[in-house]
Structures are given as C-alpha cells and as structure tokens.
Write a protein that holds these residues in place. Structure first.
Motif, PDB file in Angstrom:
ATOM      1  N   GLY A 196       0.796  -1.226   0.000  1.00 59.61           N
ATOM      2  CA  GLY A 196       0.000   0.000   0.000  1.00 59.61           C
ATOM      3  C   GLY A 196       0.824   1.268   0.000  1.00 59.61           C
ATOM      4  O   GLY A 196       0.411   2.275  -0.577  1.00 59.61           O
ATOM      5  N   THR A 197       1.986   1.256   0.629  1.00 59.37           N
ATOM      6  CA  THR A 197       2.817   2.459   0.727  1.00 59.37           C
ATOM      7  C   THR A 197       3.766   2.518  -0.459  1.00 59.37           C
ATOM      8  O   THR A 197       4.503   1.566  -0.724  1.00 59.37           O
ATOM      9  N   SER A 198       3.769   3.655  -1.168  1.00 63.67           N
ATOM     10  CA  SER A 198       4.557   3.768  -2.396  1.00 63.67           C
ATOM     11  C   SER A 198       6.026   4.008  -2.074  1.00 63.67           C
ATOM     12  O   SER A 198       6.496   5.144  -1.981  1.00 63.67           O
ATOM     13  N   GLU A 199       6.734   2.913  -1.895  1.00 71.26           N
ATOM     14  CA  GLU A 199       8.173   2.941  -1.633  1.00 71.26           C
ATOM     15  C   GLU A 199       8.867   1.963  -2.571  1.00 71.26           C
ATOM     16  O   GLU A 199       8.313   0.929  -2.920  1.00 71.26           O
ATOM     17  N   ASN A 200      10.091   2.309  -2.924  1.00 74.75           N
ATOM     18  CA  ASN A 200      10.922   1.409  -3.717  1.00 74.75           C
ATOM     19  C   ASN A 200      11.829   0.647  -2.753  1.00 74.75           C
ATOM     20  O   ASN A 200      12.728   1.221  -2.145  1.00 74.75           O
ATOM     21  N   LYS A 201      11.579  -0.658  -2.617  1.00 77.38           N
ATOM     22  CA  LYS A 201      12.370  -1.502  -1.711  1.00 77.38           C
ATOM     23  C   LYS A 201      13.334  -2.415  -2.470  1.00 77.38           C
ATOM     24  O   LYS A 201      13.765  -3.438  -1.961  1.00 77.38           O
ATOM     25  N   LEU A 202      13.666  -2.010  -3.694  1.00 74.84           N
ATOM     26  CA  LEU A 202      14.482  -2.865  -4.548  1.00 74.84           C
ATOM     27  C   LEU A 202      15.955  -2.470  -4.587  1.00 74.84           C
ATOM     28  O   LEU A 202      16.771  -3.200  -5.151  1.00 74.84           O
ATOM     29  N   CYS A 203      16.311  -1.316  -4.022  1.00 72.48           N
ATOM     30  CA  CYS A 203      17.654  -0.791  -4.265  1.00 72.48           C
ATOM     31  C   CYS A 203      18.432  -0.456  -2.997  1.00 72.48           C
ATOM     32  O   CYS A 203      19.341   0.391  -3.026  1.00 72.48           O
ATOM     33  N   PHE A 204      18.097  -1.111  -1.893  1.00 73.30           N
ATOM     34  CA  PHE A 204      18.818  -0.814  -0.653  1.00 73.30           C
ATOM     35  C   PHE A 204      20.311  -1.108  -0.806  1.00 73.30           C
ATOM     36  O   PHE A 204      21.162  -0.367  -0.292  1.00 73.30           O
ATOM     37  N   ASP A 205      20.657  -2.163  -1.514  1.00 73.43           N
ATOM     38  CA  ASP A 205      22.070  -2.519  -1.666  1.00 73.43           C
ATOM     39  C   ASP A 205      22.843  -1.405  -2.362  1.00 73.43           C
ATOM     40  O   ASP A 205      23.942  -1.024  -1.937  1.00 73.43           O
ATOM     41  N   LEU A 206      22.267  -0.851  -3.418  1.00 70.41           N
ATOM     42  CA  LEU A 206      22.952   0.197  -4.171  1.00 70.41           C
ATOM     43  C   LEU A 206      23.054   1.486  -3.365  1.00 70.41           C
ATOM     44  O   LEU A 206      24.118   2.128  -3.307  1.00 70.41           O
ATOM     45  N   MET A 207      21.939   1.878  -2.736  1.00 71.05           N
ATOM     46  CA  MET A 207      21.915   3.153  -2.030  1.00 71.05           C
ATOM     47  C   MET A 207      22.722   3.100  -0.723  1.00 71.05           C
ATOM     48  O   MET A 207      23.394   4.073  -0.371  1.00 71.05           O
ATOM     49  N   SER A 208      22.670   1.998  -0.010  1.00 72.95           N
ATOM     50  CA  SER A 208      23.427   1.906   1.232  1.00 72.95           C
ATOM     51  C   SER A 208      24.930   1.968   0.947  1.00 72.95           C
ATOM     52  O   SER A 208      25.691   2.598   1.689  1.00 72.95           O
ATOM     53  N   LYS A 209      25.348   1.343  -0.132  1.00 72.51           N
ATOM     54  CA  LYS A 209      26.760   1.393  -0.504  1.00 72.51           C
ATOM     55  C   LYS A 209      27.176   2.808  -0.884  1.00 72.51           C
ATOM     56  O   LYS A 209      28.216   3.314  -0.450  1.00 72.51           O
ATOM     57  N   ARG A 210      26.335   3.459  -1.678  1.00 70.66           N
ATOM     58  CA  ARG A 210      26.686   4.827  -2.122  1.00 70.66           C
ATOM     59  C   ARG A 210      26.704   5.802  -0.940  1.00 70.66           C
ATOM     60  O   ARG A 210      27.601   6.654  -0.818  1.00 70.66           O
ATOM     61  N   LEU A 211      25.716   5.705  -0.057  1.00 72.78           N
ATOM     62  CA  LEU A 211      25.612   6.643   1.056  1.00 72.78           C
ATOM     63  C   LEU A 211      26.649   6.373   2.148  1.00 72.78           C
ATOM     64  O   LEU A 211      26.816   7.191   3.056  1.00 72.78           O
ATOM     65  N   SER A 212      27.331   5.226   2.056  1.00 72.36           N
ATOM     66  CA  SER A 212      28.353   4.886   3.048  1.00 72.36           C
ATOM     67  C   SER A 212      29.755   5.281   2.600  1.00 72.36           C
ATOM     68  O   SER A 212      30.716   5.124   3.363  1.00 72.36           O
ATOM     69  N   GLN A 213      29.896   5.777   1.385  1.00 75.79           N
ATOM     70  CA  GLN A 213      31.228   6.130   0.892  1.00 75.79           C
ATOM     71  C   GLN A 213      31.752   7.381   1.596  1.00 75.79           C
ATOM     72  O   GLN A 213      30.984   8.204   2.109  1.00 75.79           O
ATOM     73  N   THR A 214      33.069   7.522   1.609  1.00 77.58           N
ATOM     74  CA  THR A 214      33.713   8.533   2.453  1.00 77.58           C
ATOM     75  C   THR A 214      33.315   9.958   2.079  1.00 77.58           C
ATOM     76  O   THR A 214      33.280  10.839   2.947  1.00 77.58           O
ATOM     77  N   ASP A 215      33.014  10.220   0.806  1.00 80.65           N
ATOM     78  CA  ASP A 215      32.689  11.596   0.403  1.00 80.65           C
ATOM     79  C   ASP A 215      31.378  12.076   1.020  1.00 80.65           C
ATOM     80  O   ASP A 215      31.096  13.269   1.049  1.00 80.65           O
ATOM     81  N   MET A 216      30.578  11.132   1.535  1.00 79.63           N
ATOM     82  CA  MET A 216      29.304  11.490   2.151  1.00 79.63           C
ATOM     83  C   MET A 216      29.484  12.014   3.576  1.00 79.63           C
ATOM     84  O   MET A 216      28.623  12.734   4.080  1.00 79.63           O
ATOM     85  N   ASN A 217      30.566  11.659   4.220  1.00 81.13           N
ATOM     86  CA  ASN A 217      30.712  11.928   5.651  1.00 81.13           C
ATOM     87  C   ASN A 217      31.573  13.155   5.893  1.00 81.13           C
ATOM     88  O   ASN A 217      32.750  13.056   6.257  1.00 81.13           O
ATOM     89  N   LEU A 218      30.976  14.311   5.662  1.00 87.21           N
ATOM     90  CA  LEU A 218      31.674  15.568   5.882  1.00 87.21           C
ATOM     91  C   LEU A 218      30.934  16.356   6.963  1.00 87.21           C
ATOM     92  O   LEU A 218      29.707  16.485   6.925  1.00 87.21           O
ATOM     93  N   VAL A 219      31.684  16.882   7.933  1.00 84.62           N
ATOM     94  CA  VAL A 219      31.101  17.765   8.942  1.00 84.62           C
ATOM     95  C   VAL A 219      31.948  19.021   9.009  1.00 84.62           C
ATOM     96  O   VAL A 219      33.112  18.983   9.430  1.00 84.62           O
ATOM     97  N   GLU A 220      31.381  20.138   8.565  1.00 84.55           N
ATOM     98  CA  GLU A 220      32.038  21.433   8.626  1.00 84.55           C
ATOM     99  C   GLU A 220      31.126  22.404   9.357  1.00 84.55           C
ATOM    100  O   GLU A 220      29.897  22.199   9.395  1.00 84.55           O
ATOM    101  N   PRO A 221      31.655  23.476   9.913  1.00 79.51           N
ATOM    102  CA  PRO A 221      30.821  24.410  10.680  1.00 79.51           C
ATOM    103  C   PRO A 221      29.546  24.871   9.985  1.00 79.51           C
ATOM    104  O   PRO A 221      28.481  24.894  10.603  1.00 79.51           O
ATOM    105  N   PRO A 222      29.585  25.241   8.688  1.00 78.45           N
ATOM    106  CA  PRO A 222      28.333  25.713   8.059  1.00 78.45           C
ATOM    107  C   PRO A 222      27.206  24.677   8.074  1.00 78.45           C
ATOM    108  O   PRO A 222      26.028  25.039   8.103  1.00 78.45           O
ATOM    109  N   LEU A 223      27.566  23.391   8.072  1.00 79.13           N
ATOM    110  CA  LEU A 223      26.533  22.344   8.056  1.00 79.13           C
ATOM    111  C   LEU A 223      25.840  22.213   9.410  1.00 79.13           C
ATOM    112  O   LEU A 223      24.755  21.618   9.497  1.00 79.13           O
ATOM    113  N   LEU A 224      26.467  22.743  10.450  1.00 80.30           N
ATOM    114  CA  LEU A 224      25.889  22.656  11.787  1.00 80.30           C
ATOM    115  C   LEU A 224      25.301  23.987  12.245  1.00 80.30           C
ATOM    116  O   LEU A 224      24.936  24.141  13.409  1.00 80.30           O
ATOM    117  N   GLN A 225      25.221  24.935  11.315  1.00 83.78           N
ATOM    118  CA  GLN A 225      24.660  26.247  11.621  1.00 83.78           C
ATOM    119  C   GLN A 225      23.411  26.488  10.794  1.00 83.78           C
ATOM    120  O   GLN A 225      23.114  25.746   9.861  1.00 83.78           O
TER     121      GLN A 225
END
Length: 520
Positions: free
Chosen positions: A65-94
C-alpha cells in the motif's frame, strides 16, 4: 458551497465523525486533525504494528500500500556509506539560508537541467529545498490560496495531497473526475482532458468556489500515466487562460522503467505558456529509493512565490549534513565515485528491477483474469476489482479492502485516491520477489473466496445480480499499454479495429478459431 462542499468533505477519507469523541484539550482545528484519517492511515498503522518479517514475523502484514521502492537498498546503502558522504564542517551545523545551502541548490539546478532536458541551464536562485514534497504542497497551498479557496486536481490522485494542503492552509480540492470508459475525445481509460478540467472549474465557480491553482502529477500516481508534450501544453494553456498557478509534481520522473515510454518534464519545454505561474517539484524519495530521507525541491521563476515559500522553510528545513549528502548524490562525480554512477549503475539496475517486479505482478493479474492499467512508470499498478463487488459501492470496496488486510496484505483502495468508481485498487510492486510471491498468494486467496461467495449469492438470488460498471477480463482496460500520442487522421480506423477485436474476443469461439499460428 453546496454539493461541491459536501463532495470535498466526503473526500477526506473514511473518518466517521459519529464515532469520534471530541477532546476538551484540543482546538476545533486540533480535533479535526485527529479525525482526519482514512483507510491509508488505518492500514499504515496496522502494518507498523504487525510488519511481515521472513524470520521474526512470517504471518505479518505485507505492505503493498505504501509507495516505496524496496528494490535498491544494496545500491543506495553502498553509495551513502562512501567517504565523500561523511563531511562535517561548521556551516553544516549552523542555520542555513532558508531556501537551502547554495552548494545544494546549484547541484539541484544542474541535476534538473540534465535530467529534465532543459533548453537552457536552470538557475540556482530559482531552487528551494524543503523536507519532502508533502511540505512543498503545504507551503505552496498556503502562499497561493487564502483559507477556503481551492486547487483543481484530476481524480484519482495521491490522497496525501488532500491532507498536505488542508490541515495547515485550510485549502480545499476541486475534483475533475476521470473514469475508465473511453468517451468523447479520450483515447485511453482515466484520460485527463482539457474539457474535463473546464467542466470541473466552471462547476466550482458556479457554486461560488474560488480556484487558484491546478495540480498535475507526471508521472501520475496511481495511474502511472505519462503526459505527452502536447497534453502538457494543453493543460498549461488552459491554466493560463484562467490565470491559474500550475503545481507540477514530477517526483517519479526517473522511475520510468521501460525504454518504450518517454517522460517529458515541464522544465524541458521550449516555452512555458505562463512561467510566472508554473512551479515544478521533485525529490529523491521515490527515484532514489530513500523515502526515509525527507528531501524535496521546488523550481519556480517567480521570486515572490519563492520568497513566500522560503519563509515557511523555517518549519520544513533539511538539516545541514543531509543537504551535503544529497548534493554528493546528485553530483554523480568526484574522486570517490565512478563517473555517471547515476546513469550507468543506479538507474540501469533500478529500471531493470522495477520492470521485472512489474512483469511478475501483472503476469499474476493476467492469470487471475483481473483487468488493470498496464503502464511503465512509478511503483504501482491500478487494478480493477469491480467484479468482486456485489453491489458496486464504496462501502463494499472498503469491506474488500479490510478483507485483504485481515489476510495480512495491505493495498490501497480507490476511495483513498478519490476515484469516482468503486472497485479500483492500487498495488505497489517495487518489492523483493519473496514478498511479492507471498503477497500475491494472499491476494489470490481473498479473490477466490470472494468469487465463490458471489457465485453462491447469485444462485440464491439470481435476480438481484448487479453487473453494471464491472469489467470482464477482456475489457479494453486490461493490458492497456504505454501511452501513445493521439493517432493522426490517416490512422483514424485504429479505434474501429480495436473495438472489432474486443467484440470478437468476447464471442465464445473466436479465440479457438483465430490461433496465434494464423496471426503469425
């Protein structure tokens, strides 16, 4: 506003005010927000209380019933876990610019320029970022309409829009009802035409309702329709004639999974009839299979609208670290990402998986002899269960919906989309094979039981059978393929040929006499 107002009130869902106990702790608005719930919310809550899990809860509810795509967790979890995603700089916390960090708005502009095939580069200053398209609908309704005014939309449509525009802004919807029968200038079931928009608008105005805008969903949820360029132009010209804003929701634009279907974005048009009143929204929720990340974006050339919406972004902002992740995702390039990851890796795999899942579900429906719209966009199939309703009422549709839920499969019924015909349901197919198989088994069980009950009832009371509005498995609505442009005058006999074929297939011995070998 008389009958029109009654229809809009009825459209709020399956809430039963008679069973509702008013809370003394809430305002009238708070009480209404509490009672403002329908089958969608009821089913969603039931699902979360009893989720299917292959190991821990195999008898739990499967969510179609809920319109979600549950077919691509493997692709997205891998992409979102790469090092370029994990940046914390002052502007991001302001606190950011309420429209969104400029680095993200620039990436959104480049992304939409590319994928919407814009004739000229889109501008970052026209981009606004909010926490989802529901917030965008709410904000746009608030700044474009005064309380009690209305927005025009064709039904069936994604029912969450009603809630988004009403609960905050007290803005109503005026419905242009579409139906499954091909009549007038229509060439396919549930086709939106300018004539239907004109009628709905004039009916509303005749009852004293002020309509300020038109909502277009492209690709359309729940139908899966993709509007042609000529259709889009007609709708926008209609809106310009009546000085209506147009809110175009293109959230499924990259979820067109068949090469034979072509999506046209409003932003890709050479010329917009009324650019100051045309506002386009998109988000990563659907196309990137991350409904848990709340991100939506608005593109509008109207700076008055942009600034008014931005003032509401204070309530609907996206946190800094998520803005960075989304920018990296849309950038599709960088030292740690292979070039064109979106095109060459993600979209290629996503489309193949969507197509395979769609094929499985539609093949099952064909086996059951259930009519449906065969489209190539989104995560859903619009299914005709009218032959399983004895009397053809929305009450009976709700009984069938509960029957599915009791058998541990959640679907969405047509009333949740304000469909004018009882018996239509939406099923989500963007799920893993084992859940699709088990869910379709549960659906088959309910339908077979219901079929036997109807047969038994007809034997007992044969004179009371009501077949009006029902479709058999050879009705023109089944296997209706991808959208095509209207035929030119030279091919005007196509409709006659289709009608003749349908008539022949309904005869008892036509299929036996006309074999596949003869056609070959």
């Amino acid at each position: 506003a008389g009958p029109l107002a009654e229809r809009r009130v009825d459209g709020h869902g399956f809430c039963n005010a008679r069973d509702f106990q008013r809370s003394p702790y809430l305002s009238a608005r708070g009480n209404f927000a509490t009672v403002f719930r329908g089958s969608t919310e009821e089913g969603y809550e039931a699902y979360h209380a009893d989720k299917y899990d292959e190991d821990k809860n195999p008898n739990g509810i499967i969510n179609f019933g809920t319109s979600e795509n549950k077919l691509c967790f493997d692709l997205m979890s891998k992409r979102l876990s790469q090092t370029d995603m994990n940046l914390v700089e002052p502007p991001l916390l302001q606190y950011p610019d309420w429209k969104g960090h400029m680095f993200l708005r620039e990436e959104v502009a480049r992304f939409l320029t590319y994928y919407c095939k814009a004739p000229a580069p889109l501008k970052a200053e026209n981009v606004i970022v909010l926490n989802g398209c529901g917030s965008l609908f709410s904000a746009l309704a608030t700044v474009l309409c005064d309380p009690g005014e209305a927005i025009l939309i064709a039904t069936p449509f994604y029912g969450g829009i009603t809630q988004s525009i009403f609960l905050y802004g007290n803005v109503k919807l005026v419905y242009a009802y579409l139906d499954s029968k091909i009549t007038g200038t229509s060439t396919r079931p549930f086709q939106l035409t300018v004539e239907k928009l004109e009628k709905a608008l004039q009916d509303a105005r005749a009852e004293g309702v002020t309509v300020r805008a038109l909502i277009l969903l492209n690709p359309q949820n729940p139908l899966g329709d993709i509007y042609s360029l000529s259709e889009l132009r007609d709708y926008l010209e209609f809106a310009k004639r009546h000085e209506l804003h147009v809110i175009v929701d293109e959230i499924y634009m990259l979820s067109v999974f068949d090469e034979s279907a072509t999506f046209h974005s409003v932003l890709g048009m050479d010329r917009l009839p009324d650019p100051q009143r045309t506002h386009v929204m998109w988000g990563i929720t659907k196309d990137f299979a991350v409904s848990g990340i709340r991100f939506g974006t608005l593109y509008t050339e109207n700076q008055d609208v942009a600034n008014a919406v931005a003032s509401l972004c204070y309530f609907h902002g996206v946190c800094g670290p998520v803005q960075h992740k989304v920018a990296q995702l849309l950038r599709d390039r960088g030292e740690s990402v292979a070039p064109h990851w979106i095109n060459q890796v993600y979209l290629r795999a996503n489309h193949a998986r969507l197509k395979a899942a769609h094929t499985y579900v539609t093949d099952e429906l064909k086996t059951l002899g259930v009519p449906f719209l065969n489209r190539n966009a989104g995560f859903f199939v619009w299914i005709d269960f009218r032959k399983y309703l004895r009397t053809g009422t929305f009450e009976e549709e709700m009984v069938l919906w509960r029957r599915f839920l009791d058998n541990k499969v959640l679907l969405s019924c047509g009333k949740a989309f304000e469909c004018g015909e009882p018996g239509w349901f939406r099923i989500i197919f963007a799920d893993k094979t084992h859940r699709l198989q088990l869910g379709m088994q549960r659906i088959r069980k309910v339908l077979e039981e219901r079929e036997q009950e109807i047969l038994a009832e007809e034997k007992e009371q044969p004179c009371q059978s009501d077949q009006d509005g029902k479709a058999d498995s050879t009705d023109e609505v089944i296997f209706v393929s991808r959208h095509q442009e209207p035929p030119c005058a030279g091919s005007s006999n196509l409709g006659d040929l289709i009608g003749l074929l349908q008539q022949q297939m309904r005869s008892s011995d036509w299929l036996q006499k006309n074999t596949a070998e003869q056609f070959a």
